[in-house]
Design a protein around this motif. Structure first.
Motif, mmCIF file in Angstrom:
data_model
loop_
_atom_site.group_PDB
_atom_site.id
_atom_site.type_symbol
_atom_site.label_atom_id
_atom_site.label_comp_id
_atom_site.label_asym_id
_atom_site.label_seq_id
_atom_site.Cartn_x
_atom_site.Cartn_y
_atom_site.Cartn_z
ATOM 1 N N PRO A 1 -46.487 -32.558 13.122
ATOM 2 C CA PRO A 1 -46.837 -31.121 13.489
ATOM 3 C C PRO A 1 -48.109 -31.440 14.277
ATOM 4 C CG PRO A 1 -46.207 -30.965 11.179
ATOM 5 C CD PRO A 1 -46.047 -32.557 11.717
ATOM 6 N N GLU A 2 -48.957 -32.333 14.039
ATOM 7 C CA GLU A 2 -50.239 -32.681 14.750
ATOM 8 C C GLU A 2 -49.915 -32.920 16.021
ATOM 9 O OE1 GLU A 2 -54.197 -34.844 13.866
ATOM 10 O OE2 GLU A 2 -52.416 -35.714 13.043
ATOM 11 N N LEU A 3 -48.550 -33.881 16.014
ATOM 12 C CA LEU A 3 -48.366 -34.251 17.706
ATOM 13 C C LEU A 3 -47.712 -33.204 18.290
ATOM 14 C CD1 LEU A 3 -48.241 -36.895 19.129
ATOM 15 C CD2 LEU A 3 -45.907 -37.140 18.259
ATOM 16 N N GLU A 4 -47.061 -32.128 17.600
ATOM 17 C CA GLU A 4 -46.721 -30.899 18.445
ATOM 18 C C GLU A 4 -47.940 -30.119 18.773
ATOM 19 O OE1 GLU A 4 -42.820 -29.157 16.172
ATOM 20 O OE2 GLU A 4 -44.415 -29.450 14.933
ATOM 21 N N ARG A 5 -49.028 -29.975 18.016
ATOM 22 C CA ARG A 5 -50.298 -29.243 18.530
ATOM 23 C C ARG A 5 -50.672 -29.715 19.553
ATOM 24 N NH1 ARG A 5 -55.173 -30.065 17.518
ATOM 25 N NH2 ARG A 5 -54.761 -31.755 16.081
ATOM 26 N N VAL A 6 -51.131 -31.143 19.687
ATOM 27 C CA VAL A 6 -51.670 -31.781 20.761
ATOM 28 C C VAL A 6 -50.647 -31.760 22.102
ATOM 29 C CG1 VAL A 6 -53.356 -32.930 19.371
ATOM 30 C CG2 VAL A 6 -51.442 -34.263 20.069
ATOM 31 N N THR A 7 -49.640 -31.855 21.941
ATOM 32 C CA THR A 7 -49.027 -32.078 23.056
ATOM 33 C C THR A 7 -48.576 -30.733 23.668
ATOM 34 O OG1 THR A 7 -46.821 -32.471 21.912
ATOM 35 C CG2 THR A 7 -47.987 -34.272 22.592
ATOM 36 N N LYS A 8 -48.633 -29.446 22.723
ATOM 37 C CA LYS A 8 -48.012 -28.359 22.933
ATOM 38 C C LYS A 8 -46.594 -28.205 23.124
ATOM 39 C CE LYS A 8 -52.253 -26.664 24.539
ATOM 40 N NZ LYS A 8 -53.346 -27.835 24.288
ATOM 41 N N LEU A 9 -45.839 -29.258 22.594
ATOM 42 C CA LEU A 9 -44.434 -29.297 22.560
ATOM 43 C C LEU A 9 -43.855 -29.178 21.380
ATOM 44 C CD1 LEU A 9 -44.224 -32.853 24.645
ATOM 45 C CD2 LEU A 9 -43.881 -30.378 25.715
ATOM 46 N N GLN A 10 -42.665 -28.627 21.399
ATOM 47 C CA GLN A 10 -41.762 -28.331 20.076
ATOM 48 C C GLN A 10 -41.335 -29.372 19.663
ATOM 49 O OE1 GLN A 10 -39.105 -25.127 20.821
ATOM 50 N NE2 GLN A 10 -40.900 -23.537 20.918
ATOM 51 N N ARG A 11 -41.022 -29.771 18.033
ATOM 52 C CA ARG A 11 -40.452 -30.897 17.391
ATOM 53 C C ARG A 11 -39.239 -31.283 18.353
ATOM 54 N NH1 ARG A 11 -41.112 -32.168 11.636
ATOM 55 N NH2 ARG A 11 -42.611 -30.815 12.023
ATOM 56 N N GLY A 12 -38.394 -30.307 18.710
ATOM 57 C CA GLY A 12 -37.116 -30.678 19.370
ATOM 58 C C GLY A 12 -37.314 -31.664 20.911
ATOM 59 N N ALA A 13 -38.444 -31.149 21.300
ATOM 60 C CA ALA A 13 -38.745 -31.796 22.601
ATOM 61 C C ALA A 13 -39.219 -33.385 22.328
ATOM 62 C CB ALA A 13 -39.528 -31.097 23.325
ATOM 63 N N ILE A 14 -40.193 -33.279 21.209
ATOM 64 C CA ILE A 14 -40.411 -34.773 20.858
ATOM 65 C C ILE A 14 -39.294 -35.891 20.445
ATOM 66 C CG2 ILE A 14 -41.966 -35.956 19.059
ATOM 67 C CD1 ILE A 14 -43.767 -33.525 19.150
ATOM 68 N N PHE A 15 -38.388 -35.142 19.761
ATOM 69 C CA PHE A 15 -37.398 -35.902 19.054
ATOM 70 C C PHE A 15 -36.200 -36.112 19.950
ATOM 71 C CE2 PHE A 15 -39.544 -35.096 14.784
ATOM 72 C CZ PHE A 15 -39.624 -36.441 14.766
ATOM 73 N N TYR A 16 -36.318 -35.438 21.217
ATOM 74 C CA TYR A 16 -35.375 -35.436 22.290
ATOM 75 C C TYR A 16 -35.699 -36.989 22.907
ATOM 76 C CZ TYR A 16 -33.370 -35.526 27.007
ATOM 77 O OH TYR A 16 -32.703 -35.402 28.025
ATOM 78 N N HIS A 17 -36.941 -37.388 22.958
ATOM 79 C CA HIS A 17 -37.420 -38.515 23.551
ATOM 80 C C HIS A 17 -37.379 -39.571 22.583
ATOM 81 C CE1 HIS A 17 -38.400 -36.731 27.450
ATOM 82 N NE2 HIS A 17 -39.058 -35.902 26.746
ATOM 83 N N PHE A 18 -37.431 -39.302 21.320
ATOM 84 C CA PHE A 18 -37.835 -40.591 20.186
ATOM 85 C C PHE A 18 -36.869 -40.175 19.141
ATOM 86 C CE2 PHE A 18 -41.639 -40.303 22.777
ATOM 87 C CZ PHE A 18 -41.624 -41.566 23.443
ATOM 88 N N LYS A 19 -36.368 -41.198 18.587
ATOM 89 C CA LYS A 19 -35.856 -41.320 17.214
ATOM 90 C C LYS A 19 -36.680 -40.575 16.100
ATOM 91 C CE LYS A 19 -34.608 -45.088 15.015
ATOM 92 N NZ LYS A 19 -34.107 -46.124 14.612
ATOM 93 N N ASP A 20 -37.856 -41.392 15.936
ATOM 94 C CA ASP A 20 -38.772 -40.879 14.750
ATOM 95 C C ASP A 20 -40.087 -41.278 15.164
ATOM 96 O OD1 ASP A 20 -38.458 -43.799 14.628
ATOM 97 O OD2 ASP A 20 -37.238 -43.664 12.887
ATOM 98 N N LYS A 21 -41.054 -40.914 14.354
ATOM 99 C CA LYS A 21 -42.454 -41.321 14.562
ATOM 100 C C LYS A 21 -42.569 -42.834 14.735
ATOM 101 C CE LYS A 21 -45.749 -41.287 11.613
ATOM 102 N NZ LYS A 21 -46.739 -40.828 10.509
#
Length: 170
Positions: free
Chosen positions: A37-57
């Motif tokens: 959620p913090e990564l979502e906040r600072v990137t202004k991207l949704q979780r789906g966009a983050i996990f589209y690029h990366f398997k996990d943290k």
């Protein structure tokens, strides 16, 4: 080592944005404390966009370390001494490098100083990456080699009797 100008490099896509913002968070907090959620906040991207690029943290953390930690944003990154004829000039070049890092931290809103951030990140990386020690030692050895290449070029040191112990152990 390949030099990338991280200081003025624009973010070109969401994957790069995620890595850059994650790097800044990992510099300031333990890996476990950086949340999606913090990564979502600072990137202004949704979780789906983050996990589209990366398997996990942990995949984000691994790539952040590869891309940023062993880059010119590291305080121990070797500064190439080509065309440097004295320790004084090399020292100035190294200080310029450190100043660039400090300015990048300030510009990016990283709230800790580079030295604290580096040692904090190094401790985190050491816990999660078995080959970290070899890589950081290689980086530090390259830096030491560069210092040793420059030192004999400094005629003022070579002529000075009081500083001769630096090179000859007197």
């Amino acid at each position: 080592m390949a030099e990338t100008d991280w200081f003025d490099k624009p973010v070109e896509n969401s994957r790069e944005l995620i890595l850059k913002e994650a790097f800044k968070l990992f510099l300031q907090k333990n890996v476990e404390k950086v949340t999606v959620p913090e990564l979502e906040r600072v990137t202004k991207l949704q979780r789906g966009a983050i996990f589209y690029h990366f398997k996990d943290k942990s995949a984000i953390f691994e790539e952040v370390i590869e891309r940023y930690f062993f880059s010119s944003l590291n305080i121990f990154y070797p500064v190439n001494p080509d065309n440097i004829c004295s320790l004084k000039l090399y020292w100035e070049l190294k200080n310029e490098h450190i100043d660039k890092i400090q300015n990048w931290f300030k510009q990016e809103g990283v709230s800790v100083d580079p030295y604290t951030a580096f040692f904090h990140a190094a401790e985190q990386v050491r816990l999660y990456f078995p080959h970290f020690k070899e890589r950081i030692v290689k980086m530090i050895n390259a830096s030491r080699t560069y210092w040793c290449q420059v030192a004999p070029k400094d005629v003022s040191l070579l002529k000075s009797k009081t500083n001769s112990f630096i090179f000859w152990g007197e």
